[in-house]
Design a protein around this motif. Structure first.
Motif, PDB file in Angstrom:
ATOM      1  N   GLY A  59       0.790  -1.217   0.000  1.00 20.95           N
ATOM      2  CA  GLY A  59       0.000   0.000   0.000  1.00 20.95           C
ATOM      3  C   GLY A  59       0.824   1.269   0.000  1.00 20.95           C
ATOM      4  N   LEU A  60       2.117   1.165  -0.229  1.00 16.91           N
ATOM      5  CA  LEU A  60       2.942   2.368  -0.213  1.00 16.91           C
ATOM      6  C   LEU A  60       2.992   3.049  -1.566  1.00 16.91           C
ATOM      7  N   SER A  75       1.785   6.544  -2.589  1.00 15.41           N
ATOM      8  CA  SER A  75       0.331   6.462  -2.540  1.00 15.41           C
ATOM      9  C   SER A  75      -0.285   7.619  -1.778  1.00 15.41           C
ATOM     10  N   GLY A  76       0.524   8.461  -1.147  1.00 16.86           N
ATOM     11  CA  GLY A  76      -0.043   9.585  -0.432  1.00 16.86           C
ATOM     12  C   GLY A  76       1.006  10.386   0.285  1.00 16.86           C
ATOM     13  N   ASP A  78       1.072  10.928   3.341  1.00 17.27           N
ATOM     14  CA  ASP A  78       1.402  10.329   4.631  1.00 17.27           C
ATOM     15  C   ASP A  78       2.629   9.426   4.505  1.00 17.27           C
ATOM     16  N   VAL A  79       2.745   8.777   3.359  1.00 16.89           N
ATOM     17  CA  VAL A  79       3.940   7.968   3.141  1.00 16.89           C
ATOM     18  C   VAL A  79       5.179   8.859   3.115  1.00 16.89           C
ATOM     19  N   VAL A  82       6.197   9.882   6.610  1.00 18.11           N
ATOM     20  CA  VAL A  82       6.930   8.866   7.372  1.00 18.11           C
ATOM     21  C   VAL A  82       8.369   8.780   6.885  1.00 18.11           C
ATOM     22  N   LEU A  83       8.558   8.869   5.581  1.00 20.42           N
ATOM     23  CA  LEU A  83       9.913   8.822   5.058  1.00 20.42           C
ATOM     24  C   LEU A  83      10.740  10.000   5.576  1.00 20.42           C
ATOM     25  N   GLY A  85      10.276  11.541   8.349  1.00 23.02           N
ATOM     26  CA  GLY A  85      10.549  11.253   9.751  1.00 23.02           C
ATOM     27  C   GLY A  85      11.718  10.305   9.907  1.00 23.02           C
ATOM     28  N   LEU A  86      11.753   9.293   9.073  1.00 21.88           N
ATOM     29  CA  LEU A  86      12.863   8.342   9.134  1.00 21.88           C
ATOM     30  C   LEU A  86      14.180   9.038   8.804  1.00 21.88           C
ATOM     31  N   PRO A 169      -3.993  19.677   5.023  1.00 18.21           N
ATOM     32  CA  PRO A 169      -3.769  20.928   5.758  1.00 18.21           C
ATOM     33  C   PRO A 169      -3.114  21.973   4.859  1.00 18.21           C
ATOM     34  N   LYS A 172       1.916  23.480   6.861  1.00 19.23           N
ATOM     35  CA  LYS A 172       2.448  22.376   7.643  1.00 19.23           C
ATOM     36  C   LYS A 172       3.945  22.553   7.684  1.00 19.23           C
TER      37      LYS A 172
END
Lengths: 227, 227
Positions: A59-60, A75-76, A78-79, A82-83, A85-86, A169, A172
């Motif tokens: 689902g990524l 896919s969005g 949000d992915v 997270v990347l 953040g990593l 949003p 951000k």
DNA sequence: TTCATAATTCGACGATAACCGAAGCATGGG
DNA sequence: CCCATGCTTCGGTTATCGTCGAATTATGAA
């Protein structure tokens, strides 16, 4: 033993160097073909295919067929988040990639982060917007002031994005891994970068996340955001 | 090929089920000993030791020696945030953990997310604060209103956390993986949960992330936040 | 139709790493 | 001093997974 979503399953997807390279390449926001991603990851087409299948199953990634090409994209947002953040955790641990190419300085100056401007110029832009009172900064939260709304109109941004109805949003903050400071993400960040392209101030270098400003474009940018 | 922080290196740390279990257990916010983490992960003490060494080397965990115990904790809220993000991606892909224990409903109702309240009651709290005009919601950004500042005083929160000098953001939205809606994180979210403990409305169940409200405490909670 | 390119599937090889048993260090208590 | 406990290190086994060569399917162009 425990309930909850299975972190390890998708984290292991990000844990392979080849797949991580592909995802990082897709952080540029534009869709890439399987072959391009194979080259980016430094593997053959066969292995890339299996990797991409796994990423899609997880689902990524989303796929779109076009002729005999298959275009992959994150896919969005949000992915992408997270990347990012990593990446933040990685630099904090001092684990940079060893190989540092000649393009590194240009990447640090201005690059695209999914769909908005990052790098030194990215943080400079946010700094300027805050200094001029166009964006209010409250800790990690950003919001567009009334004066900022006027500014976006003058700058040529489509007012439609100001409608809060959209799920995304407007403003951000996004931690920049090179400058270790925040730059502007969200719908407004994306719209500003689009407008910068449209004005001819800068353009994307092919096969790279680098945003290359023309001399004149950089002057305009400095005048608008750095005064 | 590419410059930038090495995602794969630390993502692979999160990609192992045993390590993921340990990190999930530490999302409770409190430090745990190596033995406890071994039990949580379902592995022997030897393997747990190697895992913990890797996690510490990767900068995800901090260690504190106390007697003959070694207490591990997440090295920061940014780690917890990435873990939450991964959980979000996991549920979106439909990859839940197969085993769903009897404690699941309690977890969905109220649990601790690193240091603040999550679960149905967590999103209810944020909803109530927004409805009463104590917190302003602008897309994904949250900010405390003047009325909200008065409220925190009355509620018994230490006014010191309102100082924007601290690095940590005051209000932050955190996506809840069970409710798929946002709850309140940040310094204020942590302070509110502390106060709820102090008032005796709820307590932590041992060896779990569940927050158990007393009948009377729940009534108070509903009155304050759900009206 | 025929050829070239894009991408996937299959099979086999090889390396990495998770795992545990056993032994080795520490620390704290009797 | 000796033993118990908590944790780590070492050695060896096992298995999973990434990788590529070769063959296969699908699409577009000549």
């Amino acid at each position: 033993m425990k309930a909850g979503p299975d972190i390890a399953l998708i984290a292991s997807l990000l844990g392979d160097p080849a797949r991580a390279n592909m995802l990082t390449a897709l952080m540029g926001g534009q869709a890439l073909t399987a072959g391009e991603l194979a080259a980016q990851a430094g593997v053959t087409a066969q292995t890339a295919s299996t990797h991409l299948a796994k990423l899609e199953a997880g689902g990524l990634l989303t796929v779109r067929r076009q002729g005999r090409h298959r275009y992959f994209a994150l896919s969005g947002s949000d992915v992408a988040q997270v990347l990012e953040g990593l990446m933040g955790l990685a630099i904090r641990a001092g684990h940079q990639r060893t190989r540092t190419g000649p393009k590194e300085p240009a990447l640090r100056q201005a690059r695209v982060c999914y769909d908005h401007l990052a790098g030194d110029l990215g943080v400079a832009m946010l700094d300027g917007l805050v200094r001029r009172g166009l964006i209010a900064e409250q800790g990690e939260n950003l919001s567009l002031t009334p004066a900022g709304q006027d500014f976006t109109m003058e700058f040529g941004i489509d007012p439609g994005i100001l409608a809060t109805s959209s799920r995304r949003p407007l403003c951000k903050s996004c931690l920049d891994w090179s400058a270790r400071r925040s730059h502007l993400a969200g719908a407004l960040g994306a719209a500003l970068l689009d407008r910068i392209y449209a004005l001819g101030w800068a353009r994307r270098l092919p096969d790279s996340r680098i945003v290359s400003f023309s001399p004149g474009g950089l002057k305009h940018f400095q005048r608008v955001f750095a005064t």
